[in-house]
Design an enzyme around this catalytic site. Sequence first.
Site, PDB file in Angstrom:
ATOM      1  N   ASP A  11     -17.577 -35.139  37.746  1.00 48.62           N
ATOM      2  CA  ASP A  11     -17.205 -33.966  36.926  1.00 48.62           C
ATOM      3  C   ASP A  11     -15.955 -33.328  37.527  1.00 48.62           C
ATOM      4  O   ASP A  11     -15.607 -33.578  38.688  1.00 48.62           O
ATOM      5  CB  ASP A  11     -18.348 -32.945  36.912  1.00 48.62           C
ATOM      6  CG  ASP A  11     -17.996 -31.689  36.103  1.00 48.62           C
ATOM      7  OD1 ASP A  11     -17.440 -31.815  34.994  1.00 48.62           O
ATOM      8  OD2 ASP A  11     -18.260 -30.577  36.580  1.00 48.62           O
ATOM      9  N   SER A  12     -15.307 -32.480  36.730  1.00 49.44           N
ATOM     10  CA  SER A  12     -14.138 -31.754  37.232  1.00 49.44           C
ATOM     11  C   SER A  12     -14.521 -30.811  38.371  1.00 49.44           C
ATOM     12  O   SER A  12     -13.647 -30.341  39.095  1.00 49.44           O
ATOM     13  CB  SER A  12     -13.522 -30.930  36.098  1.00 49.44           C
ATOM     14  OG  SER A  12     -14.470 -29.985  35.636  1.00 49.44           O
ATOM     15  N   CYS A  74     -18.911 -34.780  32.343  1.00 46.32           N
ATOM     16  CA  CYS A  74     -17.932 -33.743  31.995  1.00 46.32           C
ATOM     17  C   CYS A  74     -17.509 -34.009  30.552  1.00 46.32           C
ATOM     18  O   CYS A  74     -16.994 -35.093  30.249  1.00 46.32           O
ATOM     19  CB  CYS A  74     -16.742 -33.858  32.942  1.00 46.32           C
ATOM     20  SG  CYS A  74     -15.367 -32.764  32.573  1.00 46.32           S
ATOM     21  N   GLU A 153     -18.056 -22.276  39.229  1.00 43.75           N
ATOM     22  CA  GLU A 153     -17.369 -22.832  40.405  1.00 43.75           C
ATOM     23  C   GLU A 153     -17.435 -21.853  41.582  1.00 43.75           C
ATOM     24  O   GLU A 153     -17.453 -22.260  42.735  1.00 43.75           O
ATOM     25  CB  GLU A 153     -15.894 -23.127  40.068  1.00 43.75           C
ATOM     26  CG  GLU A 153     -15.687 -24.361  39.202  1.00 43.75           C
ATOM     27  CD  GLU A 153     -15.989 -25.675  39.914  1.00 43.75           C
ATOM     28  OE1 GLU A 153     -15.459 -25.904  41.006  1.00 43.75           O
ATOM     29  OE2 GLU A 153     -16.783 -26.469  39.365  1.00 43.75           O
ATOM     30  N   CYS A 185     -20.213 -27.937  27.638  1.00 47.31           N
ATOM     31  CA  CYS A 185     -19.517 -28.122  28.926  1.00 47.31           C
ATOM     32  C   CYS A 185     -20.613 -28.134  29.971  1.00 47.31           C
ATOM     33  O   CYS A 185     -21.544 -27.312  29.916  1.00 47.31           O
ATOM     34  CB  CYS A 185     -18.543 -26.966  29.175  1.00 47.31           C
ATOM     35  SG  CYS A 185     -17.936 -26.878  30.877  1.00 47.31           S
ATOM     36  N   HIS A 187     -20.789 -27.242  32.931  1.00 49.27           N
ATOM     37  CA  HIS A 187     -20.945 -26.058  33.786  1.00 49.27           C
ATOM     38  C   HIS A 187     -21.880 -25.022  33.150  1.00 49.27           C
ATOM     39  O   HIS A 187     -22.558 -24.279  33.861  1.00 49.27           O
ATOM     40  CB  HIS A 187     -19.592 -25.377  34.029  1.00 49.27           C
ATOM     41  CG  HIS A 187     -18.733 -26.075  35.036  1.00 49.27           C
ATOM     42  ND1 HIS A 187     -18.093 -27.264  34.777  1.00 49.27           N
ATOM     43  CD2 HIS A 187     -18.397 -25.733  36.312  1.00 49.27           C
ATOM     44  CE1 HIS A 187     -17.393 -27.623  35.845  1.00 49.27           C
ATOM     45  NE2 HIS A 187     -17.557 -26.717  36.790  1.00 49.27           N
TER      46      HIS A 187
HETATM   47  N1  DGL Z   1     -17.567 -29.426  33.174  1.00 50.31           N
HETATM   48  C1  DGL Z   1     -16.533 -29.725  32.281  1.00 50.31           C
HETATM   49  C2  DGL Z   1     -17.037 -30.077  30.878  1.00 50.31           C
HETATM   50  O1  DGL Z   1     -18.160 -30.510  30.715  1.00 50.31           O
HETATM   51  C3  DGL Z   1     -15.270 -28.964  32.176  1.00 50.31           C
HETATM   52  C4  DGL Z   1     -14.895 -27.824  32.979  1.00 50.31           C
HETATM   53  C5  DGL Z   1     -13.376 -27.802  33.190  1.00 50.31           C
HETATM   54  O2  DGL Z   1     -12.950 -28.435  34.147  1.00 50.31           O
HETATM   55  O3  DGL Z   1     -12.669 -27.140  32.420  1.00 50.31           O
HETATM   56  O4  DGL Z   1     -16.306 -29.981  29.926  1.00 50.31           O
END
Ligand code: DGL
Length: 261
Positions: A11-12, A74, A153, A185, A187
């Site tokens: 993931d990011s 992600c 984060e 997303c 997160h």
């Molecule tokens: N967790 C990521 C997603 O599912 C993106 C968060 C990001 O880096 O902007 O889209």
Amino acid sequence: MKNREPIGVFDSGVGGISVLRELVSIMPNENYLYLGDSSNAPYGTKSLEEVRRLTIQNVETLLGKGAKSIVVACNTATSAAVAVLREMYPELPLVGIEPAIKPAVSEYPGGRIVVMATPMTLQQEKFHKLMGRYKMKARIICLPCPGLMEFIERGDLDGEDLRKYLTELLWGIVREKVDAIVLGCTHYPFARDMIAQVVGDEVAIFDGGNGTAREMKRRLAEADKLSNADQIGTVSFFNSRDTEEERRLCEYLLSRKSSSI
Ligand code: DGL
């Protein structure tokens, strides 16, 4: 000893841990490598080329560490790069994630459904195709949420600033009845409790973590790559922001109970 190589999860940042915990819950005997690219996050406000480049690079890192399969945990990276990755690695069990619109629409046909995601996910062709399949079956409202992943984060899952952000983001939408919210997303499931407080308990909340984990299990079984270990496996965290604080946040997020549908 068969198929003990780890499943790579990317993931990011720390958001993909919401998918990792679903993977661990349905395949506890597998080993996992989790790679978060927090020093380059957020991806959702970057250019398509940049997200694609970073995603390929991170998947290559996981393969270099011996991953037998990859979960792109992600939505943003999936929409930007999963097609390219499939071309690059046709034999690899590779699963991405997409906003869980399908289960939300099948539970609330004709309902008013809000999809929360990053600006990039909502702009991509992959998402437009997904919308195309369901937009006649429900009233789907797209809600870009720039800035939301940053709370997670920072490890802020229930602070007053997060409540204020969500209240401002959602107040215009919840003035009219909402049937369901899709967390598009990875997160956002970590802010699920706070989102539920802001929109009210009667609004159903969906995320794609469990479906993605089940799909990985199915793909591994199909490729005869499920581990035959009879003990609980290991989880190793790697993050481009290589600090003790980051490692603690990853462990903490993994230990939080999932409440996804
Ligand atoms: N967790 C990521 C997603 O599912 C993106 C968060 C990001 O880096 O902007 O889209």
